[in-house]
Design an enzyme around this catalytic site. Structure first.
Site: not given
Length: 435
Positions: A11, A261
């Protein structure tokens, strides 16, 4: 704008690079010295299409740099994004140790008004705790905000540069104005910047992933029902997807979801709900369906060949949890390969990008092959676990000639059953009649 991104994993690296690409001066920080050394040379430690080119261009043009010195990065920045990992603990809760350490280090280093924007996926209330830490340590005014990421591995650059929406959780008009200015270049096609309170922003990220995970489990449950009643899941999926209230996204049956995720975030929502004496039965069911789905292919292999797979060899196409990534975290392939090995089988595996990660997991218990056809040699059957484009239109005659038996277990429904029948191949897919 001068921006610091604390955490240079998936990220942080994607976010920092895209912020630099839009004209900001960005410094990405990480405690991993080897990772930073690689990045300073333009070498990318992960596989993400288009990322290496952007990193190298922005390094060359001086808008992007990498360091292990967080104090230096923060003192020269007005905005710091926290993008460190929040791994799942044994209880299912998100481990926020790195978040709080980053917040404290940032607070110690600021030299004037500063905005701390939490980009990591965190439970509701984390912004409040970060605000307490920063307020206790910092000598200057700091606004703490939430700016959750909504990146899909394999298309992260596109997702960041052209987002469906940008979510800003903020209690400060000044911080909101600055963060909107940073993100305005990414929403030129009038996709919204949604401003809300930090708790709502934190929950929006979890709610989004939880909903998508439930859709996947729902369509997999429908596929199981199709198997039982003799229906075709592709027809059912089209009937569902054309309803405007439902839509067609994330309604493809398969061998279950994985990655960094969905599994972690579903667990985190369940854990957060339990802390408030709520039983999130819907998400628990989605999780249970997903766990069962990962074992569907091994079960069908055993139905075809028998419970004891000693002496059998299987070719595996696809190891990453999805195409266009090398990420094997929580990948269905982990479950499938382990169950085959435990039943006595040998596995010949291929993936366009994930072979090195696979070696770290399986060691010498499987054999690794650079091409998909090489993996077929001497195998009793082919198992397809990831829908890479290069697997969609293979040379079926070559597959048939390389396999001991013309059998395919397709965990991604890549092929037309009528074609498989015409080619006289035994074909098992998800939610469709075997041929």
């Amino acid at each position: 704008m001068n921006i610091a991104v604390v955490g240079s994993g998936y990220v942080g690296l994607v976010s920092g690079t895209c912020y630099a690409e839009s004209g900001n001066e960005v410094v990405c920080v990480d405690i991993d010295q080897e990772r930073i050394a690689q990045l300073c040379e333009g070498k990318i430690p992960i596989y993400e299409p288009g990322l290496e080119e952007l990193v190298r261009r922005n390094l060359k043009e001086g808008r992007l740099r990498f360091t292990t010195d967080i104090a230096d990065a923060i003192k020269n920045s007005m905005v710091s994004y926290i993008a460190v990992g929040t791994p799942m603990s044994a209880s299912g809760a998100a481990d926020l140790t790195a978040i709080f350490k980053a917040a404290e280090d940032i607070a110690k280093s600021i030299t004037g008004y500063h905005i701390v924007a939490v980009k990591s996926t965190v439970p509701v209330g984390t912004n409040d705790r970060v605000r307490e830490i920063v307020g206790r340590v910092a000598k200057h005014r700091v606004d703490v905000c939430s700016v959750p990421e909504f990146l899909k591995e394999g298309s992260a650059i596109e997702d960041f540069m052209r987002p469906d929406r940008v979510v800003i959780g903020s209690l400060s008009e000044q911080a909101t104005a600055v963060l909107k200015e940073i993100h305005n270049p990414f929403v030129r096609t009038d996709n919204p910047i949604l401003v809300m309170d930090p708790r709502s922003a934190e929950l929006t990220k979890y709610a989004s992933n939880a909903m998508l995970a439930m859709r996947i489990s729902f369509i997999n449950e429908m596929a199981t029902l199709c198997d039982a009643v003799g229906a075709d899941i592709n027809a059912v999926r089209r009937g569902l997807g054309t309803d405007k209230r439902i839509g067609s996204s994330f309604l493809f049956p398969g061998v279950g979801y994985g990655g960094s995720c969905f599994p972690k975030d579903v667990q985190a929502v369940i854990h957060s709900a339990s802390e408030h004496n709520l039983d999130f039965a819907l998400l628990r069911a989605a999780e249970a369906v997903n766990a069962r789905q990962k074992r569907l292919i091994p079960a069908r292999v055993k139905q075809h060949f028998g419970e004891n797979l000693s002496g059998r060899t299987f070719a595996i196409w696809g190891l990453a949890f999805k195409p266009r990534t090398d990420d094997m975290r929580e990948a269905p392939a982990l479950v499938v390969v382990e169950e085959l090995l435990q039943a006595g089988a040998k596995c010949r595996v291929h993936d366009p990008e994930a072979l090195e990660n696979a070696r770290k997991i399986f060691g010498d218990r499987v054999t690794y092959h650079k091409t998909n056809y090489e993996a077929l040699k001497g195998a009793d059957a082919l198992l397809i676990l990831t829908e890479w484009n290069e697997f969609r239109h293979p040379n079926f005659q070559r597959i048939k000639s390389e396999l001991k038996e013309p059998v395919i277990f397709d965990g991604r429904n890549l092929y037309d059953p009528d074609l498989m029948k015409a080619l006289e191949m035994r074909y098992y897919s998800i939610g469709r009649h075997p041929v």
